[in-house]
Scaffold this motif. Structure first.
Motif, PDB file in Angstrom:
ATOM      1  N   LEU A 179      -2.021  -2.020  12.681  1.00 21.36           N
ATOM      2  CA  LEU A 179      -0.628  -1.622  12.747  1.00 21.36           C
ATOM      3  C   LEU A 179       0.090  -1.991  11.453  1.00 21.36           C
ATOM      4  O   LEU A 179      -0.297  -2.931  10.760  1.00 21.36           O
ATOM      5  N   GLY A 180       1.165  -1.276  11.175  1.00 23.39           N
ATOM      6  CA  GLY A 180       1.953  -1.616  10.002  1.00 23.39           C
ATOM      7  C   GLY A 180       3.392  -1.172  10.152  1.00 23.39           C
ATOM      8  O   GLY A 180       3.729  -0.342  10.998  1.00 23.39           O
ATOM      9  N   LEU A 181       4.254  -1.772   9.336  1.00 23.50           N
ATOM     10  CA  LEU A 181       5.624  -1.311   9.158  1.00 23.50           C
ATOM     11  C   LEU A 181       5.754  -0.813   7.728  1.00 23.50           C
ATOM     12  O   LEU A 181       5.123  -1.363   6.814  1.00 23.50           O
ATOM     13  N   GLY A 182       6.559   0.204   7.532  1.00 27.49           N
ATOM     14  CA  GLY A 182       6.731   0.710   6.182  1.00 27.49           C
ATOM     15  C   GLY A 182       7.917   1.645   6.077  1.00 27.49           C
ATOM     16  O   GLY A 182       8.411   2.153   7.091  1.00 27.49           O
ATOM     17  N   TYR A 183       8.388   1.829   4.865  1.00 26.38           N
ATOM     18  CA  TYR A 183       9.479   2.766   4.608  1.00 26.38           C
ATOM     19  C   TYR A 183       8.895   4.106   4.183  1.00 26.38           C
ATOM     20  O   TYR A 183       8.010   4.168   3.329  1.00 26.38           O
ATOM     21  N   VAL A 184       9.405   5.175   4.813  1.00 25.22           N
ATOM     22  CA  VAL A 184       8.993   6.532   4.461  1.00 25.22           C
ATOM     23  C   VAL A 184      10.239   7.386   4.276  1.00 25.22           C
ATOM     24  O   VAL A 184      11.322   7.051   4.776  1.00 25.22           O
ATOM     25  N   SER A 185      10.099   8.495   3.579  1.00 24.07           N
ATOM     26  CA  SER A 185      11.204   9.444   3.459  1.00 24.07           C
ATOM     27  C   SER A 185      11.595   9.909   4.854  1.00 24.07           C
ATOM     28  O   SER A 185      10.755   9.997   5.760  1.00 24.07           O
ATOM     29  N   VAL A 186      12.869  10.210   5.041  1.00 25.34           N
ATOM     30  CA  VAL A 186      13.366  10.538   6.372  1.00 25.34           C
ATOM     31  C   VAL A 186      12.648  11.757   6.954  1.00 25.34           C
ATOM     32  O   VAL A 186      12.505  11.878   8.179  1.00 25.34           O
ATOM     33  N   GLU A 187      12.157  12.642   6.090  1.00 25.40           N
ATOM     34  CA  GLU A 187      11.440  13.832   6.572  1.00 25.40           C
ATOM     35  C   GLU A 187      10.122  13.482   7.245  1.00 25.40           C
ATOM     36  O   GLU A 187       9.584  14.276   8.029  1.00 25.40           O
ATOM     37  N   SER A 188       9.598  12.293   6.936  1.00 25.58           N
ATOM     38  CA  SER A 188       8.295  11.877   7.500  1.00 25.58           C
ATOM     39  C   SER A 188       8.435  10.792   8.558  1.00 25.58           C
ATOM     40  O   SER A 188       7.435  10.189   8.947  1.00 25.58           O
ATOM     41  N   ALA A 189       9.676  10.546   9.023  1.00 29.33           N
ATOM     42  CA  ALA A 189       9.921   9.395   9.889  1.00 29.33           C
ATOM     43  C   ALA A 189       9.822   9.689  11.376  1.00 29.33           C
ATOM     44  O   ALA A 189       9.872   8.764  12.191  1.00 29.33           O
ATOM     45  N   ALA A 190       9.654  10.944  11.762  1.00 31.25           N
ATOM     46  CA  ALA A 190       9.615  11.274  13.191  1.00 31.25           C
ATOM     47  C   ALA A 190       8.346  10.751  13.845  1.00 31.25           C
ATOM     48  O   ALA A 190       7.262  10.746  13.234  1.00 31.25           O
ATOM     49  N   VAL A 191       8.469  10.296  15.094  1.00 31.81           N
ATOM     50  CA  VAL A 191       7.316   9.811  15.854  1.00 31.81           C
ATOM     51  C   VAL A 191       6.254  10.910  15.936  1.00 31.81           C
ATOM     52  O   VAL A 191       6.562  12.098  16.109  1.00 31.81           O
ATOM     53  N   ASP A 192       4.998  10.506  15.786  1.00 33.92           N
ATOM     54  CA  ASP A 192       3.798  11.358  15.815  1.00 33.92           C
ATOM     55  C   ASP A 192       3.513  12.060  14.487  1.00 33.92           C
ATOM     56  O   ASP A 192       2.498  12.753  14.366  1.00 33.92           O
ATOM     57  N   THR A 193       4.387  11.880  13.490  1.00 33.65           N
ATOM     58  CA  THR A 193       4.073  12.389  12.153  1.00 33.65           C
ATOM     59  C   THR A 193       2.857  11.653  11.603  1.00 33.65           C
ATOM     60  O   THR A 193       2.758  10.429  11.714  1.00 33.65           O
ATOM     61  N   TYR A 205       0.841  -1.196   0.000  1.00 29.30           N
ATOM     62  CA  TYR A 205       0.000   0.000   0.000  1.00 29.30           C
ATOM     63  C   TYR A 205       0.880   1.253   0.000  1.00 29.30           C
ATOM     64  O   TYR A 205       1.889   1.331   0.703  1.00 29.30           O
ATOM     65  N   THR A 206       0.481   2.242  -0.775  1.00 29.36           N
ATOM     66  CA  THR A 206       1.248   3.480  -0.923  1.00 29.36           C
ATOM     67  C   THR A 206       1.052   4.386   0.286  1.00 29.36           C
ATOM     68  O   THR A 206      -0.051   4.508   0.833  1.00 29.36           O
ATOM     69  N   LEU A 207       2.141   5.046   0.700  1.00 29.61           N
ATOM     70  CA  LEU A 207       2.106   6.039   1.763  1.00 29.61           C
ATOM     71  C   LEU A 207       2.320   7.418   1.162  1.00 29.61           C
ATOM     72  O   LEU A 207       3.222   7.616   0.332  1.00 29.61           O
ATOM     73  N   THR A 208       1.499   8.389   1.558  1.00 28.76           N
ATOM     74  CA  THR A 208       1.605   9.742   1.022  1.00 28.76           C
ATOM     75  C   THR A 208       1.596  10.771   2.142  1.00 28.76           C
ATOM     76  O   THR A 208       1.182  10.485   3.273  1.00 28.76           O
ATOM     77  N   SER A 209       2.059  11.962   1.809  1.00 32.37           N
ATOM     78  CA  SER A 209       1.993  13.108   2.716  1.00 32.37           C
ATOM     79  C   SER A 209       1.825  14.352   1.862  1.00 32.37           C
ATOM     80  O   SER A 209       2.611  14.580   0.938  1.00 32.37           O
ATOM     81  N   ASN A 210       0.778  15.108   2.149  1.00 30.57           N
ATOM     82  CA  ASN A 210       0.471  16.320   1.373  1.00 30.57           C
ATOM     83  C   ASN A 210       0.393  16.027  -0.122  1.00 30.57           C
ATOM     84  O   ASN A 210       0.851  16.812  -0.957  1.00 30.57           O
ATOM     85  N   GLY A 211      -0.182  14.863  -0.431  1.00 34.69           N
ATOM     86  CA  GLY A 211      -0.385  14.494  -1.823  1.00 34.69           C
ATOM     87  C   GLY A 211       0.820  13.921  -2.529  1.00 34.69           C
ATOM     88  O   GLY A 211       0.736  13.542  -3.694  1.00 34.69           O
ATOM     89  N   GLN A 212       1.960  13.830  -1.834  1.00 36.25           N
ATOM     90  CA  GLN A 212       3.178  13.307  -2.421  1.00 36.25           C
ATOM     91  C   GLN A 212       3.460  11.898  -1.901  1.00 36.25           C
ATOM     92  O   GLN A 212       3.306  11.627  -0.701  1.00 36.25           O
ATOM     93  N   VAL A 213       3.882  10.990  -2.801  1.00 37.43           N
ATOM     94  CA  VAL A 213       4.242   9.637  -2.386  1.00 37.43           C
ATOM     95  C   VAL A 213       5.534   9.686  -1.581  1.00 37.43           C
ATOM     96  O   VAL A 213       6.542  10.259  -2.032  1.00 37.43           O
ATOM     97  N   ILE A 214       5.526   9.100  -0.390  1.00 35.97           N
ATOM     98  CA  ILE A 214       6.706   9.129   0.485  1.00 35.97           C
ATOM     99  C   ILE A 214       7.201   7.725   0.842  1.00 35.97           C
ATOM    100  O   ILE A 214       8.224   7.582   1.507  1.00 35.97           O
ATOM    101  N   GLY A 215       6.484   6.688   0.398  1.00 37.00           N
ATOM    102  CA  GLY A 215       6.929   5.334   0.727  1.00 37.00           C
ATOM    103  C   GLY A 215       5.820   4.329   0.559  1.00 37.00           C
ATOM    104  O   GLY A 215       4.807   4.592  -0.109  1.00 37.00           O
ATOM    105  N   GLU A 216       5.999   3.169   1.185  1.00 39.43           N
ATOM    106  CA  GLU A 216       4.965   2.138   1.103  1.00 39.43           C
ATOM    107  C   GLU A 216       5.025   1.207   2.311  1.00 39.43           C
ATOM    108  O   GLU A 216       6.058   1.093   2.997  1.00 39.43           O
ATOM    109  N   ILE A 217       3.902   0.554   2.548  1.00 36.78           N
ATOM    110  CA  ILE A 217       3.781  -0.421   3.628  1.00 36.78           C
ATOM    111  C   ILE A 217       4.535  -1.698   3.246  1.00 36.78           C
ATOM    112  O   ILE A 217       4.471  -2.164   2.117  1.00 36.78           O
ATOM    113  N   THR A 218       5.259  -2.270   4.217  1.00 40.55           N
ATOM    114  CA  THR A 218       5.931  -3.553   3.993  1.00 40.55           C
ATOM    115  C   THR A 218       5.208  -4.708   4.677  1.00 40.55           C
ATOM    116  O   THR A 218       5.255  -5.836   4.211  1.00 40.55           O
ATOM    117  N   SER A 219       4.548  -4.436   5.798  1.00 35.62           N
ATOM    118  CA  SER A 219       3.753  -5.446   6.510  1.00 35.62           C
ATOM    119  C   SER A 219       2.654  -4.729   7.275  1.00 35.62           C
ATOM    120  O   SER A 219       2.853  -3.604   7.756  1.00 35.62           O
TER     121      SER A 219
END
Length: 368
Positions: free
Chosen positions: A327-341, A302-316
């Motif tokens: 719950l899920g795990l996924g890769y996101v751009s480092v700018e979106s990786a902070a807790v509570d984002t 599944y695709t992950l987005t922020s402000n309409g921009q693709v930032i990563g995807e779900i891995t599990s």
């Protein structure tokens, strides 16, 4: 199922009502009763898994330690016989060939436990690296070995009924190399992939059914039940344990996956130069934990987005039986990786909010 590989316990799974599926070319039970029931049994009592599909590679002879120090990112030199460590294995580009367990059996003898889908690839990879170490012998002994996983808070007392050894005294990530469990010679390891206390038992393939039956009988009054791949996946996901092919692959580095604690920078290993560069420059993406804010269950791809921009995807992803949350795990751009984002998960054409949260999602109270 005719063309799939089968573990020594295949017939037993059918007898016990296991729902068989194709997992990396193996016929394995996804569940017996229900995934939730099996999951809860492991969290509250105990569950028994057949993990004989995992690969075992024995490395022995002069130069074995030096080979492994080159092959894996973690520090194998600190292992004593009976000690175990987890480590990524990297390619020259820093990507993960596999994530494995390394057991030290003796001064120049080691056992590697590798993921089933990577067994042949890993064997070839280690053989390739061993060209520089002519005294090393590398053997794929997977077909000779069965592996059972007894997991859950009651696993110690169940196992204690079957052996004169004291399983409760075995420290975490240590192994008793030669014990008898109900008369079956085993290597007993206090390891697992569920986030709970438990053991993994290695025995000769021809003894697998006998050992399985004896453990099931011994644990009957404690509520021990057989468990399949479904519960194994939800349990490991709650504990945020990576699964190769999901959180890890040859294009993902240990730094991106949050596995730097398993890297020994004080030694040379394959891929180190690239990883050092990445460490100095910083990663562009990170593996994060995600909790759905509202409805929807995240799934792999599944695709992950922020402000309409693709930032990563779900891995599990899953609906957590223990926590009652999606719950899920996924890769996101480092700018979106902070807790509570807050990010968005695209599910069937609609976006649903999810929050970055600390991992693991579930952590047991440790006694060992």
């Amino acid at each position: 199922m005719e063309n799939l590989r089968k573990t020594p316990l295949y017939a037993r799974h059918l007898e016990m009502g296991g729902k068989m599926v194709n997992f990396s070319g193996w016929a394995l039970p996804v569940q017996y009763r229900s995934i939730i029931e099996e999951h809860q049994a492991v969290r509250e009592k105990a569950g028994l898994f057949d993990v004989s599909h995992m690969g075992e590679i024995r490395i022995s002879g002069s130069g074995s330690l030096e080979l492994l120090q080159k092959a894996v990112t973690n520090d194998v030199s600190r292992l004593l016989p009976g000690h175990v460590l987890y480590s990524p294995v990297c390619n020259p580009g820093g990507g993960v060939v596999d994530d494995i367990l390394v057991y030290r059996l003796g001064e120049d003898e080691f056992l590697l436990v590798v993921n089933a889908a990577n067994r042949e690839k890993d064997f070839s990879w280690f053989k390739q690296l061993a060209v520089e170490f002519p005294g090393v012998c590398i053997e794929d002994i997977s077909s000779q070995v069965a592996q059972l996983a007894l997991q859950g808070p009651l696993s110690v007392q169940i196992l204690a009924r079957l052996t004169s050894a004291d399983p409760g005294s075995l420290p975490y990530y240590r192994a008793s190399l030669d014990v008898e469990v109900s008369g079956v010679k085993c290597m007993l390891s206090r390891t697992g992939y569920t986030g709970e206390d438990g053991f993994e038992l290695y025995c000769a393939a021809e003894e697998a059914c006998r050992l399985w039956d004896e453990i099931m009988i011994a644990g009957e009054k404690d509520g021990l039940i057989p468990c399949g791949l479904g519960a194994r996946d939800t349990l490991r996901l709650e504990a945020a344990l990576p699964l190769y092919g999901h959180e890890l692959d040859e294009d993902i580095t240990p730094l991106e996956a949050g596995l730097e604690r398993f890297i020994c920078w004080q030694k040379d290993f394959t891929g180190k130069e690239v990883l050092l560069q990445q460490k100095e420059k910083g990663v562009r993406r990170r593996l994060v934990g995600l909790e759905m804010v509202d409805r929807g269950i995240p799934r792999k791809g599944y695709t992950l987005t922020s402000n309409g921009q693709v930032i990563g995807e779900i891995t599990s992803g899953t609906q957590s039986p223990t926590l009652g949350k999606a719950l899920g795990l996924g890769y996101v751009s480092v700018e979106s990786a902070a807790v509570d984002t807050v990010v968005e998960v695209e599910i069937r054409g609609r976006n649903y909010p999810a929050r970055v949260v600390p991992v693991p999602f579930y952590r047991r109270k440790r006694t060992v």
